[in-house]
Motif scaffolding. Sequence first.
Motif, PDB file in Angstrom:
ATOM      1  N   CYS B  24       0.818  -1.213   0.000  1.00 25.43           N
ATOM      2  CA  CYS B  24       0.000   0.000   0.000  1.00 25.43           C
ATOM      3  C   CYS B  24       0.854   1.266   0.000  1.00 25.43           C
ATOM      4  CB  CYS B  24      -0.920   0.009   1.214  1.00 25.43           C
ATOM      5  SG  CYS B  24      -2.170  -1.262   1.115  1.00 25.43           S
ATOM      6  N   GLN B  25       2.095   1.145   0.400  1.00 23.38           N
ATOM      7  CA  GLN B  25       2.926   2.339   0.521  1.00 23.38           C
ATOM      8  C   GLN B  25       3.304   2.874  -0.858  1.00 23.38           C
ATOM      9  OE1 GLN B  25       6.232   1.243   3.034  1.00 23.38           O
ATOM     10  NE2 GLN B  25       5.381   2.473   4.678  1.00 23.38           N
ATOM     11  N   SER B  26       3.196   4.189  -0.998  1.00 20.96           N
ATOM     12  CA  SER B  26       3.621   4.790  -2.259  1.00 20.96           C
ATOM     13  C   SER B  26       5.140   4.948  -2.226  1.00 20.96           C
ATOM     14  CB  SER B  26       2.946   6.143  -2.449  1.00 20.96           C
ATOM     15  OG  SER B  26       3.479   7.073  -1.550  1.00 20.96           O
ATOM     16  N   LEU B  27       5.677   5.279  -3.387  1.00 20.78           N
ATOM     17  CA  LEU B  27       7.129   5.457  -3.508  1.00 20.78           C
ATOM     18  C   LEU B  27       7.622   6.530  -2.534  1.00 20.78           C
ATOM     19  CD1 LEU B  27       9.306   4.407  -5.655  1.00 20.78           C
ATOM     20  CD2 LEU B  27       9.074   6.680  -6.632  1.00 20.78           C
ATOM     21  N   ALA B  28       6.881   7.638  -2.497  1.00 18.85           N
ATOM     22  CA  ALA B  28       7.270   8.741  -1.626  1.00 18.85           C
ATOM     23  C   ALA B  28       7.193   8.339  -0.166  1.00 18.85           C
ATOM     24  CB  ALA B  28       6.365   9.941  -1.881  1.00 18.85           C
ATOM     25  N   GLU B  29       6.166   7.554   0.175  1.00 14.27           N
ATOM     26  CA  GLU B  29       5.989   7.129   1.561  1.00 14.27           C
ATOM     27  C   GLU B  29       7.169   6.262   1.998  1.00 14.27           C
ATOM     28  OE1 GLU B  29       2.221   5.348   2.019  1.00 14.27           O
ATOM     29  OE2 GLU B  29       2.108   5.790   4.153  1.00 14.27           O
ATOM     30  N   ARG B  30       7.598   5.381   1.098  1.00 13.83           N
ATOM     31  CA  ARG B  30       8.744   4.511   1.429  1.00 13.83           C
ATOM     32  C   ARG B  30      10.013   5.342   1.577  1.00 13.83           C
ATOM     33  NH1 ARG B  30       6.671   0.635  -2.345  1.00 13.83           N
ATOM     34  NH2 ARG B  30       8.187   1.312  -3.881  1.00 13.83           N
ATOM     35  N   LEU B  31      10.137   6.347   0.723  1.00 14.30           N
ATOM     36  CA  LEU B  31      11.345   7.176   0.759  1.00 14.30           C
ATOM     37  C   LEU B  31      11.424   7.987   2.050  1.00 14.30           C
ATOM     38  CD1 LEU B  31      13.848   8.387  -0.701  1.00 14.30           C
ATOM     39  CD2 LEU B  31      12.318  10.092  -1.674  1.00 14.30           C
ATOM     40  N   LEU B  32      10.279   8.517   2.471  1.00 20.61           N
ATOM     41  CA  LEU B  32      10.296   9.430   3.619  1.00 20.61           C
ATOM     42  C   LEU B  32      10.051   8.735   4.951  1.00 20.61           C
ATOM     43  CD1 LEU B  32       8.287  12.390   2.070  1.00 20.61           C
ATOM     44  CD2 LEU B  32      10.742  12.063   2.128  1.00 20.61           C
ATOM     45  N   ALA B  33       9.667   7.438   4.909  1.00 16.09           N
ATOM     46  CA  ALA B  33       9.322   6.750   6.159  1.00 16.09           C
ATOM     47  C   ALA B  33      10.547   6.576   7.041  1.00 16.09           C
ATOM     48  CB  ALA B  33       8.728   5.398   5.849  1.00 16.09           C
ATOM     49  N   LEU B  34      10.274   6.483   8.340  1.00 13.55           N
ATOM     50  CA  LEU B  34      11.349   6.194   9.292  1.00 13.55           C
ATOM     51  C   LEU B  34      11.708   4.721   9.199  1.00 13.55           C
ATOM     52  CD1 LEU B  34      10.045   8.099  12.379  1.00 13.55           C
ATOM     53  CD2 LEU B  34      12.240   8.474  11.308  1.00 13.55           C
ATOM     54  N   SER B  35      12.817   4.350   9.771  1.00  8.09           N
ATOM     55  CA  SER B  35      13.193   2.935   9.822  1.00  8.09           C
ATOM     56  C   SER B  35      12.130   2.180  10.609  1.00  8.09           C
ATOM     57  CB  SER B  35      14.523   2.771  10.534  1.00  8.09           C
ATOM     58  OG  SER B  35      15.484   3.582   9.963  1.00  8.09           O
ATOM     59  N   ARG B  36      11.995   0.883  10.304  1.00  8.74           N
ATOM     60  CA  ARG B  36      11.040   0.071  11.060  1.00  8.74           C
ATOM     61  C   ARG B  36      11.374   0.098  12.548  1.00  8.74           C
ATOM     62  NH1 ARG B  36       7.409  -3.272   7.798  1.00  8.74           N
ATOM     63  NH2 ARG B  36       7.367  -1.893   6.008  1.00  8.74           N
ATOM     64  N   SER B  37      12.662  -0.015  12.832  1.00  6.93           N
ATOM     65  CA  SER B  37      13.065   0.036  14.236  1.00  6.93           C
ATOM     66  C   SER B  37      13.227   1.501  14.630  1.00  6.93           C
ATOM     67  CB  SER B  37      14.399  -0.692  14.410  1.00  6.93           C
ATOM     68  OG  SER B  37      15.341  -0.127  13.530  1.00  6.93           O
ATOM     69  N   ASP B  38      13.243   1.755  15.928  1.00  5.96           N
ATOM     70  CA  ASP B  38      13.388   3.137  16.384  1.00  5.96           C
ATOM     71  C   ASP B  38      14.761   3.700  16.033  1.00  5.96           C
ATOM     72  OD1 ASP B  38      10.884   3.298  17.287  1.00  5.96           O
ATOM     73  OD2 ASP B  38      11.368   2.774  19.369  1.00  5.96           O
ATOM     74  N   ARG B 116      16.713  12.319   5.777  1.00  7.50           N
ATOM     75  CA  ARG B 116      15.296  12.649   5.533  1.00  7.50           C
ATOM     76  C   ARG B 116      15.150  14.062   4.976  1.00  7.50           C
ATOM     77  NH1 ARG B 116      11.007   9.911   7.877  1.00  7.50           N
ATOM     78  NH2 ARG B 116      10.051  11.796   8.680  1.00  7.50           N
ATOM     79  N   ALA B 117      15.973  14.981   5.467  1.00 10.04           N
ATOM     80  CA  ALA B 117      15.918  16.349   4.941  1.00 10.04           C
ATOM     81  C   ALA B 117      16.321  16.376   3.461  1.00 10.04           C
ATOM     82  CB  ALA B 117      16.848  17.252   5.765  1.00 10.04           C
ATOM     83  N   VAL B 118      17.392  15.653   3.138  1.00 10.57           N
ATOM     84  CA  VAL B 118      17.846  15.601   1.735  1.00 10.57           C
ATOM     85  C   VAL B 118      16.796  14.900   0.867  1.00 10.57           C
ATOM     86  CG1 VAL B 118      19.595  14.617   0.189  1.00 10.57           C
ATOM     87  CG2 VAL B 118      20.302  15.722   2.295  1.00 10.57           C
ATOM     88  N   ALA B 119      16.185  13.838   1.400  1.00 11.14           N
ATOM     89  CA  ALA B 119      15.168  13.108   0.627  1.00 11.14           C
ATOM     90  C   ALA B 119      13.973  14.006   0.334  1.00 11.14           C
ATOM     91  CB  ALA B 119      14.731  11.873   1.398  1.00 11.14           C
ATOM     92  N   LYS B 120      13.553  14.769   1.338  1.00 12.66           N
ATOM     93  CA  LYS B 120      12.406  15.668   1.133  1.00 12.66           C
ATOM     94  C   LYS B 120      12.740  16.760   0.113  1.00 12.66           C
ATOM     95  CE  LYS B 120       9.763  15.125   5.372  1.00 12.66           C
ATOM     96  NZ  LYS B 120       9.249  15.747   6.582  1.00 12.66           N
ATOM     97  N   ALA B 121      13.922  17.345   0.269  1.00 11.49           N
ATOM     98  CA  ALA B 121      14.338  18.380  -0.680  1.00 11.49           C
ATOM     99  C   ALA B 121      14.453  17.801  -2.082  1.00 11.49           C
ATOM    100  CB  ALA B 121      15.677  18.972  -0.242  1.00 11.49           C
ATOM    101  N   GLY B 122      15.033  16.599  -2.183  1.00 15.75           N
ATOM    102  CA  GLY B 122      15.190  15.946  -3.477  1.00 15.75           C
ATOM    103  C   GLY B 122      13.865  15.622  -4.114  1.00 15.75           C
ATOM    104  N   LEU B 123      12.936  15.162  -3.304  1.00 15.36           N
ATOM    105  CA  LEU B 123      11.600  14.827  -3.835  1.00 15.36           C
ATOM    106  C   LEU B 123      10.933  16.083  -4.406  1.00 15.36           C
ATOM    107  CD1 LEU B 123       9.662  12.433  -4.087  1.00 15.36           C
ATOM    108  CD2 LEU B 123       8.693  13.071  -1.887  1.00 15.36           C
ATOM    109  N   ALA B 124      11.034  17.181  -3.653  1.00 15.64           N
ATOM    110  CA  ALA B 124      10.443  18.439  -4.133  1.00 15.64           C
ATOM    111  C   ALA B 124      11.112  18.881  -5.439  1.00 15.64           C
ATOM    112  CB  ALA B 124      10.583  19.523  -3.072  1.00 15.64           C
ATOM    113  N   LEU B 125      12.439  18.806  -5.488  1.00 11.09           N
ATOM    114  CA  LEU B 125      13.156  19.240  -6.694  1.00 11.09           C
ATOM    115  C   LEU B 125      12.868  18.314  -7.871  1.00 11.09           C
ATOM    116  CD1 LEU B 125      16.578  20.321  -5.164  1.00 11.09           C
ATOM    117  CD2 LEU B 125      14.891  21.794  -6.235  1.00 11.09           C
TER     118      LEU B 125
END
Lengths: 224, 213
Positions: B24-38, B116-125
């Motif tokens: 169910c996860q979209s590409l963006a969701e997988r990219l921005l999600a936290l690790s499964r573990s803490d 995560r900051a780089v991933a978010k910026a990259g996704l926007a760009l």
Amino acid sequence: MNLHLVNRILRTPADVARDCRDDRDVTSIARSALVAILLGSLLFGAAVGSWRGGAQILFSGGKLPAVTIGTLAICVPAFYAIAAVFGRPWSVRSVVSLMLVAGARFALVLLAATPVVWLAIDLGASYDLAKLAAALAYALGGLAALTLLLHGVGDGPGRRTTIALFVVVFLLVGAQAAWVLRPYLGTPGADDVALFTREREGGLVYQLWKSAGDAVRPSRAETR
Amino acid sequence: MNVDTVRLTREEDPPGPDEAEERCQSLAERLLALSRSDAARWDEEVARLGVGLGLTALFGAALGLRVGGAAILVHAAGASLGLLAVAAVAVPAFSIVLALANAPIDMPTLARATSRAVAKAGLALGGLAPAAAMYVVTVEDAITVSIVGFGGLALAGGIAISSFSKELRAAHAAAEARTQIALTFATPAFLIFATTLAVRVWWLALPVLTGAR
């Protein structure tokens, strides 16, 4: 085209937006929306082109669907990314269907405005009046599409930023796409009908920049 | 019999909750999600950083289309270089300052905030790349290219700063009073330094934005 769906797009945009977001029956929604976009923008373009008449009707009728579909296609990745970054990581299918439905609502408003614009031109509207009428129809269509997008984005943090950024991107892309494929009404004073203008006038942002500069310093405009 | 076989197969292999969630996860969701573990996992964070830089390169390549040829590659590399410089130079320096201030932020947490900051910026760009490509190819004047290019990079930078600050806020709150005072100055100073560094790198590595053409 599914008329029931078209009716839903106009009357209950929140429901259609929810279906898009939840990835429910999006293929059928997208197909009908695409037909609505093509039909609405083609007829509106033809009506606008009737100011010059002749081949301009065909040119404008062909160019306006290209601008609308092209703008939506270019904006899909931006909307997908902006929504994801601000907490709405939807699937690409959801984003595409949402965009198409918003585009369909926009095109349906243009379709409603078509007879009005055509009649105004037929009654001898000037170039400026025809341009104003077309711009007004575009603005109304944009508002209708925005309403659907507001429903589509839903509640939650980052809603305003998502919408604001998306509107800015959409306006910039749409305006530049329309600018590149101009003219639609035809050039006043010119006898020939051109598919594209050959004048080098920079881009839309440059023209706005220049106009703003001229407004602030009128003497600069007079010396040109 | 065939129907039974199919039914049996479906009953034998029900998708597990993790598997269903994964689908169910979209590409963006997988990219921005936290690790499964803490705790942050280095391989995940490096992969996320790489994807973010790759998406940023798309925006750079779009800017390079104005010149064409090798400039596409140069601008693709140049756009990523701005974010890479922050991740590789500014963040390690900030980690030393954090350690000096005895802040309760370890390297994996900092790495996660950075990736995560780089991933978010990259996704926007990456999302803005098609729009940027249309602009740089269709406009005649250089000022519009500069406005579009720096506008996109500024937006992405703002998104990255916001994400990075939000990630570290919880850790800041858990710090002692003395450390919190130090962080009140150190974090904004880092963000200013990181922004200046990225802008400087972009200024040097993206000639199409400085009005050369």
